[in-house]
Design an enzyme around this catalytic site. Structure first.
Site, mmCIF file in Angstrom:
data_model
loop_
_atom_site.group_PDB
_atom_site.id
_atom_site.type_symbol
_atom_site.label_atom_id
_atom_site.label_comp_id
_atom_site.label_asym_id
_atom_site.label_seq_id
_atom_site.Cartn_x
_atom_site.Cartn_y
_atom_site.Cartn_z
ATOM 1 N N ALA A 171 0.805 -1.152 0.018
ATOM 2 C CA ALA A 171 0.074 -0.064 -0.115
ATOM 3 C C ALA A 171 0.611 1.219 -0.049
ATOM 4 O O ALA A 171 0.493 2.334 0.406
ATOM 5 C CB ALA A 171 -0.920 0.065 1.230
ATOM 6 N N HIS A 202 4.965 4.849 -3.857
ATOM 7 C CA HIS A 202 6.499 4.969 -3.944
ATOM 8 C C HIS A 202 6.484 6.310 -4.746
ATOM 9 O O HIS A 202 5.473 6.675 -5.614
ATOM 10 C CB HIS A 202 6.830 3.947 -4.844
ATOM 11 C CG HIS A 202 7.172 2.934 -3.882
ATOM 12 N ND1 HIS A 202 7.877 2.381 -2.948
ATOM 13 C CD2 HIS A 202 6.366 1.705 -4.098
ATOM 14 C CE1 HIS A 202 7.624 1.421 -2.519
ATOM 15 N NE2 HIS A 202 6.656 0.588 -3.029
ATOM 16 N N VAL A 235 -12.471 -14.422 -18.403
ATOM 17 C CA VAL A 235 -12.368 -14.560 -20.020
ATOM 18 C C VAL A 235 -11.617 -15.881 -20.200
ATOM 19 O O VAL A 235 -10.488 -16.113 -19.659
ATOM 20 C CB VAL A 235 -11.505 -13.355 -20.527
ATOM 21 C CG1 VAL A 235 -11.051 -13.499 -21.782
ATOM 22 C CG2 VAL A 235 -12.370 -11.940 -20.162
ATOM 23 N N SER A 257 5.290 -4.326 -8.558
ATOM 24 C CA SER A 257 5.489 -3.110 -7.659
ATOM 25 C C SER A 257 6.432 -2.168 -8.577
ATOM 26 O O SER A 257 7.311 -2.693 -9.247
ATOM 27 C CB SER A 257 6.169 -3.422 -6.180
ATOM 28 O OG SER A 257 6.134 -2.163 -5.581
ATOM 29 N N CYS A 293 -19.683 -4.842 13.934
ATOM 30 C CA CYS A 293 -18.204 -5.262 13.879
ATOM 31 C C CYS A 293 -17.414 -4.572 15.363
ATOM 32 O O CYS A 293 -17.631 -3.286 15.236
ATOM 33 C CB CYS A 293 -17.319 -4.972 12.703
ATOM 34 S SG CYS A 293 -15.729 -5.010 13.307
ATOM 35 N N CYS A 307 -18.387 -10.610 14.122
ATOM 36 C CA CYS A 307 -19.504 -10.083 13.187
ATOM 37 C C CYS A 307 -19.758 -11.251 12.077
ATOM 38 O O CYS A 307 -20.668 -10.893 11.227
ATOM 39 C CB CYS A 307 -18.911 -8.803 12.666
ATOM 40 S SG CYS A 307 -17.360 -8.823 11.656
HETATM 41 C C1 FAD Z 1 3.474 -8.426 -1.683
HETATM 42 C C2 FAD Z 1 3.327 -7.046 -2.402
HETATM 43 C C3 FAD Z 1 3.629 -5.872 -2.143
HETATM 44 C C4 FAD Z 1 3.676 -4.814 -3.089
HETATM 45 N N1 FAD Z 1 3.450 -3.621 -2.450
HETATM 46 C C5 FAD Z 1 3.213 -2.430 -3.341
HETATM 47 C C6 FAD Z 1 3.408 -1.101 -2.755
HETATM 48 O O1 FAD Z 1 3.528 -0.803 -1.738
HETATM 49 N N2 FAD Z 1 3.301 -0.227 -3.676
HETATM 50 C C7 FAD Z 1 2.949 -0.325 -5.145
HETATM 51 O O2 FAD Z 1 2.942 0.729 -5.954
HETATM 52 N N3 FAD Z 1 2.792 -1.485 -5.596
HETATM 53 C C8 FAD Z 1 2.926 -2.499 -4.756
HETATM 54 N N4 FAD Z 1 2.794 -3.852 -5.249
HETATM 55 C C9 FAD Z 1 2.305 -4.145 -6.733
HETATM 56 C C10 FAD Z 1 0.945 -3.879 -6.938
HETATM 57 O O3 FAD Z 1 0.300 -4.393 -5.929
HETATM 58 C C11 FAD Z 1 0.454 -4.315 -8.294
HETATM 59 O O4 FAD Z 1 1.565 -3.774 -9.157
HETATM 60 C C12 FAD Z 1 -0.704 -4.034 -8.665
HETATM 61 O O5 FAD Z 1 -1.722 -4.361 -7.502
HETATM 62 C C13 FAD Z 1 -1.182 -4.760 -9.876
HETATM 63 O O6 FAD Z 1 -2.478 -4.404 -10.307
HETATM 64 P P1 FAD Z 1 -3.068 -5.304 -11.591
HETATM 65 O O7 FAD Z 1 -4.295 -4.419 -11.876
HETATM 66 O O8 FAD Z 1 -2.219 -5.400 -12.427
HETATM 67 O O9 FAD Z 1 -3.148 -6.710 -11.113
HETATM 68 P P2 FAD Z 1 -4.215 -7.768 -10.067
HETATM 69 O O10 FAD Z 1 -4.629 -6.797 -8.853
HETATM 70 O O11 FAD Z 1 -3.586 -8.935 -9.911
HETATM 71 O O12 FAD Z 1 -5.508 -7.661 -11.076
HETATM 72 C C14 FAD Z 1 -5.659 -8.591 -12.165
HETATM 73 C C15 FAD Z 1 -6.978 -9.166 -12.177
HETATM 74 O O13 FAD Z 1 -7.377 -9.844 -13.203
HETATM 75 C C16 FAD Z 1 -8.187 -10.744 -12.762
HETATM 76 N N5 FAD Z 1 -8.053 -11.781 -14.100
HETATM 77 C C17 FAD Z 1 -6.954 -12.574 -14.281
HETATM 78 N N6 FAD Z 1 -7.258 -13.393 -15.140
HETATM 79 C C18 FAD Z 1 -8.749 -13.261 -15.788
HETATM 80 C C19 FAD Z 1 -9.571 -13.677 -16.579
HETATM 81 N N7 FAD Z 1 -9.045 -14.654 -17.483
HETATM 82 N N8 FAD Z 1 -10.715 -13.239 -16.977
HETATM 83 C C20 FAD Z 1 -11.195 -12.024 -15.859
HETATM 84 N N9 FAD Z 1 -10.277 -11.622 -14.849
HETATM 85 C C21 FAD Z 1 -8.963 -11.906 -14.824
HETATM 86 C C22 FAD Z 1 -7.739 -11.314 -11.492
HETATM 87 O O14 FAD Z 1 -8.836 -12.004 -10.968
HETATM 88 C C23 FAD Z 1 -7.471 -9.805 -10.924
HETATM 89 O O15 FAD Z 1 -8.316 -9.247 -10.087
HETATM 90 C C24 FAD Z 1 2.982 -4.970 -4.440
HETATM 91 C C25 FAD Z 1 2.721 -6.225 -4.801
HETATM 92 C C26 FAD Z 1 2.796 -7.485 -3.794
HETATM 93 C C27 FAD Z 1 2.502 -8.613 -4.517
#
Ligand code: FAD
Ligand code: FAD
Lengths: 421, 594
Positions: free
Chosen positions: B139, B142, B278, B447, B510, B552
């Site tokens: 969260a 950066h 998908v 990240s 809650c 809750c």
């Molecule tokens: C432990 C950890 C710590 C982090 N800390 C930070 C931080 O402090 N600051 C920061 O900026 N970033 C941080 N990050 C990175 C950040 O969390 C991610 O870069 C960001 O959340 C990515 O978002 P996204 O939408 O690309 O992916 P996701 O949130 O993974 O979303 C992808 C979505 O696609 C859906 N999906 C997949 N396949 C399909 C399909 N076939 N059909 C329909 N839906 C599908 C999934 O269910 C999911 O909801 C961190 C990551 C991790 C793992």
């Protein structure tokens, strides 16, 4: 801002008994605030028997036990407000609470009795690793699901921890048609009362695995199974003994912690061992005018003890409001001696009491044929024999007022001593 | 396959042979290296991927190397149909743009698209948005100091962070700009270096360097001497020597941000479909034509692939797999609110040599006041492998104890993990598919993908424009989304008003977080309905306190059943098969009360 003589927070057996006792001791302006839609606390969901042996000399169910107090409560002028959650208390005994019909309630209390009970430890507090699917519950929660909400949390169950609630739920789940695959206990001895091991597990052929724990939970959406293992003498899992047990539900009975968020807000001193407030013989906390009783002080084994502590607190507030307490020059600190883990109450502040003070304590280790010795400044004041003492079962000892008044110094010690045969 | 650059292939093969993997097949397609073959362990698979990416001219790696004897797990999803009074609506037949994936990135893109007169459809396979990496991360907003220069990650992160203040205000999302302390300690240089040399470097050479890094990304960092440092953070390890304070660093609630973005998109006409996976992409004449899902087909000439850790699988459905995602798990520990004031700034200890694949993690807090530590970084084969082991918990605790040596382990209230979605080049991969017009990969969003989401969305829209999507601005776009009132945070006056308007706000459900029934009911009926217990939790915090829904849980389940018009047995914790209760013959005794 309302002004009230006594506000009791939490309407479980402790809160009810405290409110009744305060009222019967002559305080008419008593409020009882309870966040649930009923009073009775945990009891209405305890439909098994085993309550009231000491108070009523009968084995009642939890709900019956609660009902007796509810009936008594009805005869008093205590103002009961259910659905009312206390959100805040401060050092000046100002209380903020909320409910749907009155909205935000602000009360200035002359005295407060804390009786919020306790809550269950969760899987995170005992650090059970693995995935985080649905199907992991604490024992008290499934007790409520099954006995009050009429909902079945699962069919194939593994129970971790042999606390009383866990064992009682093992039986309950079995009666409702679930398969309880086993109860796993990390220590060498059961965590709950012996009667529950016999009546809840043995009678239903539910295996109890001592020196075992869960090392992993699997399943992405719902629990699919757990890995269990034997532990060594330092409670570390032994890798080679790991075994997979398929199940859809994990029930945890891994301990209770007094619910003291409000106490802390009010600045009440908390004991490290009991995780509850430091209390004196009146059940008064370190903050003048704030009292506490029941499981918020220390997790008692029996509801009878909870009621006893509450009655004392009710009398305590009455005495305090009536200015009837006579302070000792120096308070007596109650010290744990040999094989004693902790003692309640922890301090004696007043003298010329009109009844005995009951000390509750837990031992560190099981021991047979012992003497419980109360002493001060090296003088033995009292001794009581016990056939056996075990950590899960609290020991009680009554000390008469004149014995306490005789103490010159500022210390009293309780020891458990071996008795030579 | 057209091997225009066999020299690279030869070099890679030679290196692989030296690493004793002579049997890996290497080929080239454009600047994308493809690897095939089998090895003994997952670590080897990852090693090969990285190695191939090190050569000049290699754009990305498609790594199809398998581990011998292991058949990749295909998730058998037991899709149970759930029809509620308010959800789900019917899929449309057609859309202008389909966004695949409802993480923070997909939702941000959908919201940006909702500024225009377009039919925008976002599809998410889970029962809520943000269920992937976007709910399980650190969260942090950066500034980009941790990223290598020249990367797209750094560029987009630096561009995004100044946008957060306005964004979170528009969307009514908790945001806390408390700054980051990068701390040098007596242990910053470990290993063979004599300690006086290490301390000298830490005290005098490193700080100006760290300050410069911050200035490059637009922040105003300053050196903080030991005395001030320990005043700012009295519980910090006494081994601390000096710090650099980065005031630009902030925290945001990642799931409430994701939800708010989706809701605002919906308010502006976009359609969000949950529980919609998908499973295929329609392509004709090298042009994308639409997508196939478990709920039916949607025609569309533009498809955005924002599927997070699954983005390479979705790309493969379109025949546009130009990269491979190798999942990297991060474990985070969350502590009781009781510890809230133990630290007040984000703290990160600097350590050399640095681990190249994680920014090192930090001692942090959430916007709600829970301190949290983490994450770890472990390569794993399973994209759903979110299990947390005892060793990982211990590892994270040990590691961050070096910053706060007296912190009590007993205050852990939860641990969880998130899966990062890096490519082997370790950079964002935001490009139109080489051979499928209208299909845009927004992948490799590891990240700082949360931070960078706003700039990622802008870039994605630019690409769509280039691909021929016509965008005409809406006149009535409303960027403002009002969240559900947070009862606990309201003033006494406001609390009274709120209860008068809606008495359900006087009923606490809650007990740990003081969440009212009013908030829960409002969450269920929000623009993007909360259909599961977890969805309620992410919107209201009900169940996220120290008792972890013990109290809750049953009450929320009842409210959900009542509001959705389903039975309690149909109530799910987080989707598919995660039902809380099982059908049984237990007689209904209670039932009237929630
Ligand atoms: C432990 C950890 C710590 C982090 N800390 C930070 C931080 O402090 N600051 C920061 O900026 N970033 C941080 N990050 C990175 C950040 O969390 C991610 O870069 C960001 O959340 C990515 O978002 P996204 O939408 O690309 O992916 P996701 O949130 O993974 O979303 C992808 C979505 O696609 C859906 N999906 C997949 N396949 C399909 C399909 N076939 N059909 C329909 N839906 C599908 C999934 O269910 C999911 O909801 C961190 C990551 C991790 C793992
Ligand atoms: C499963 C189980 C089996 C048991 N079996 C036995 C047995 O066989 N025999 C026996 O003697 N004892 C038994 N017990 C123990 C007995 O039930 C407890 O000792 C007793 O209920 C404790 O009473 P209490 O009033 O301290 O706490 P509780 O019963 O927990 O009551 C506390 C009350 O305070 C309320 N409250 C808390 N915070 C607030 C707030 N902020 N505002 C308003 N209200 C609040 C709660 O809602 C609750 O109603 C059992 C307990 C359990 C859980």
């Amino acid at each position: 801002m309302h002004e009230v003589d006594v506000v009791v927070i939490g309407g479980g057996p402790a809160g009810m008994a405290a409110a009744i006792s305060a009222y019967e001791s002559g305080i008419e302006d008593v409020w009882l605030l309870e966040r649930d839609y009923w009073v009775g606390g945990i009891l209405p969901q305890c439909i098994h028997d085993g309550f009231g042996n000491f108070v009523f000399g009968e084995m009642l169910t939890g709900s019956e036990y609660a009902q007796r107090y509810i009936n008594k409560l009805r005869e008093t002028g205590v103002k009961v407000r259910p659905n009312t959650m206390v959100l805040k208390i401060d050092q000046n005994r100002e209380i903020t609470a909320v409910n749907p019909s009155d909205g935000l309630i602000e009360v200035k209390a002359k005295t407060i009795i804390l009786s919020m009970g306790c809550r269950e430890r969760t899987r995170y507090q005992v650090l059970i690793p693995g995935s985080r699917p649905a199907g992991i519950y604490t024992a008290g929660v499934i007790q409520r699901y099954i006995n009050i909400e009429g909902l079945m949390p699962g069919k194939k169950v593994v129970i971790l921890g042999s606390g009383d609630v866990g064992m009682i739920m093992a039986r309950r789940l079995t009666l409702e048609g679930a398969k309880v695959k086993g109860v796993y206990e990390i220590t060498k001895t059961p965590g709950g009362l012996t009667r529950n091991v016999v009546q809840c597990l043995e009678d239903y052929n539910i295996p109890l695995h001592l020196s075992h724990t869960i090392t992993n939970i699997t399943g992405r959406y719902r629990v699919e199974g757990v890995t269990v293992a034997e532990v060594d003498s330092e409670l570390r899992p032994i890798k080679e003994t790991e075994r997979y047990v398929p199940c859809d539900t994990v029930v945890l009975s891994v301990g209770l912690i007094p619910e003291n968020e409000l106490s802390k807000m009010a600045g009440v001193e908390i004991e490290e061992k009991t995780k509850g407030p430091t209390v004196d013989e009146q059940m008064q906390t370190s903050v003048p005018g704030i009292f506490a009783c029941g499981n918020v002080v220390n997790v008692y084994d029996l509801v009878d003890d909870v009621s006893e502590s509450a009655e004392r607190a009710g009398k305590g507030v009455a005495a305090s409001i009536g200015g009837k307490l006579e302070r000792r020059k120096t308070p007596i600190r109650v010290k744990t001696g040999r094989n004693v883990n902790y003692i309640v109450p922890q301090i004696i502040r007043n003298k010329n009491l009109n009844e005995s003070t009951r000390f509750y304590f837990r031992v560190k280790e099981t021991e047979k044929s012992v003497g419980v010795v109360v002493s001060a400044n090296g003088d033995k004041l009292l001794e009581k024999r016990e056939r056996i003492v075990r950590p899960p079962e609290m020991v009680r000892i009554n000390v008469p007022p004149d014995t306490l008044d005789k103490i010159k110094g500022d210390e009293l010690t309780i020891d458990v001593e071996e008795r030579k045969k | 396959m057209n091997d225009k650059n066999p020299r690279v292939i030869k070099k890679i093969q030679k290196t692989f042979a030296k690493m004793s993997f002579p049997n890996i097949e290497v080929s080239l397609e454009g600047d994308v290296v493809h690897l095939e073959g089998s090895v003994d362990s997952w670590d080897d698979v990852v090693r090969l991927g990285y190695q191939a990416g090190k050569f000049k001219g290699v754009g990305e790696i498609v790594n199809n190397v398998k581990v011998k004897g292991i058949v990749p797990k295909k998730e058998a999803r037991q899709k149970k149909k759930l029809t509620t009074k308010i959800y789900p609506p019917k899929l449309p037949k057609k859309a202008d743009v389909v966004v695949v994936g409802g993480g923070v990135v997909g939702c941000c893109i959908a919201r940006e698209l909702s500024r225009y007169n377009l039919e925008v459809v976002l599809l998410e396979k889970e029962w809520d948005v943000g269920m992937g990496a976007s709910k399980a991360n650190s969260a942090q907003v950066h500034t980009g100091i941790g990223e290598d220069s020249g990367t797209l990650k750094k560029e987009l992160c630096a561009k995004s962070w100044p946008m957060y203040e306005k964004l979170t205000e528009e969307l009514d999302v908790p945001y806390l700009r408390n700054g980051l302390l990068v701390v040098m300690t007596k242990d910053t240089f470990s290993g063979k270096m004599p300690s006086f040399v290490g301390n000298f470097l830490s005290k005098y050479l490193i700080p100006p360097f760290v300050v410069r890094k911050g200035k490059i990304v637009g922040d105003k960092p300053r050196v903080v001497k030991r005395k001030e440092l320990l005043e700012m953070e009295p519980n910090l390890t006494p081994r601390a020597l000096v710090g650099v304070f980065h005031p630009g660093y902030a925290l945001v609630c990642p799931f409430r941000l994701t939800i708010a973005l989706a809701e605002n998109a919906v308010q502006n006409g976009a359609k969000v479909f949950l529980d919609t996976e998908v499973t295929g992409v329609l392509v004709e004449d090298k042009k994308v034509k639409g997508v196939v899902t478990n709920r039916g087909m949607i025609e569309a000439s533009f498809v955005i692939n924002a599927a997070g850790v699954f983005s390479d699988d979705v790309a493969a459905m379109a025949g546009a797999k130009e990269f491979t995602i190798h999942p990297r798990k991060g474990v985070i520990l969350l502590f009781d609110k009781e510890m809230e004031s133990y630290i007040t700034h984000q703290v990160s200890l600097l350590k050399f040599p640095r681990d190249p694949h994680t920014k090192g993690g930090a001692v942090l807090m959430t916007v709600d006041g829970n301190i949290n530590w983490g994450p770890s970084a472990v390569e794993i084969p399973d994209k759903n492998g979110r299990e947390v082991s005892k060793e990982e918990i211990d590892w994270v605790f040990e590691k961050y104890s070096s910053a706060l040596p007296n912190f009590p382990k007993s205050s852990i209230i939860k641990f969880f993990s998130g899966i990062r979605a890096p490519t082997y080049k370790e950079d964002f991969y935001i490009k139109p598919a080489k051979n499928v017009r209208g299909f845009v990969n927004v992948a490799g969003i590891q990240s700082p993908g949360l931070t960078a989401a706003p700039a990622i969305a802008e870039l994605a829209l630019d690409i769509l424009r280039e691909q021929g999507l016509e965008m005409e601005e809406k006149e009535d776009f409303n960027p403002v989304r009002e969240g559900i009132p947070i009862f606990e945070k309201l003033s006494s006056e406001k609390k009274r008003e709120q209860i008068e308007q809606n008495p359900l706000y006087g009923k606490i459900v809650c007990r740990c977080e003081h969440v009212t029934e009013g908030e829960i009911v409002d969450a269920i009926h929000s623009p993007l309905p909360a259909v599961t217990v977890d969805a309620v939790k992410y919107r209201t915090r009900a169940g996220s306190g120290r008792c972890q829904a013990g109290f809750c849980g049953p009450r929320v389940a009842r409210i959900l059943a009542r509001e959705l018009g389903i039975s309690e047995e149909e109530v799910m914790q987080k989707g598919d098969g995660s039902n809380l209760f099982m059908k049984s013959k237990v007689r209904k005794r209670g039932g009237k009360h929630a």
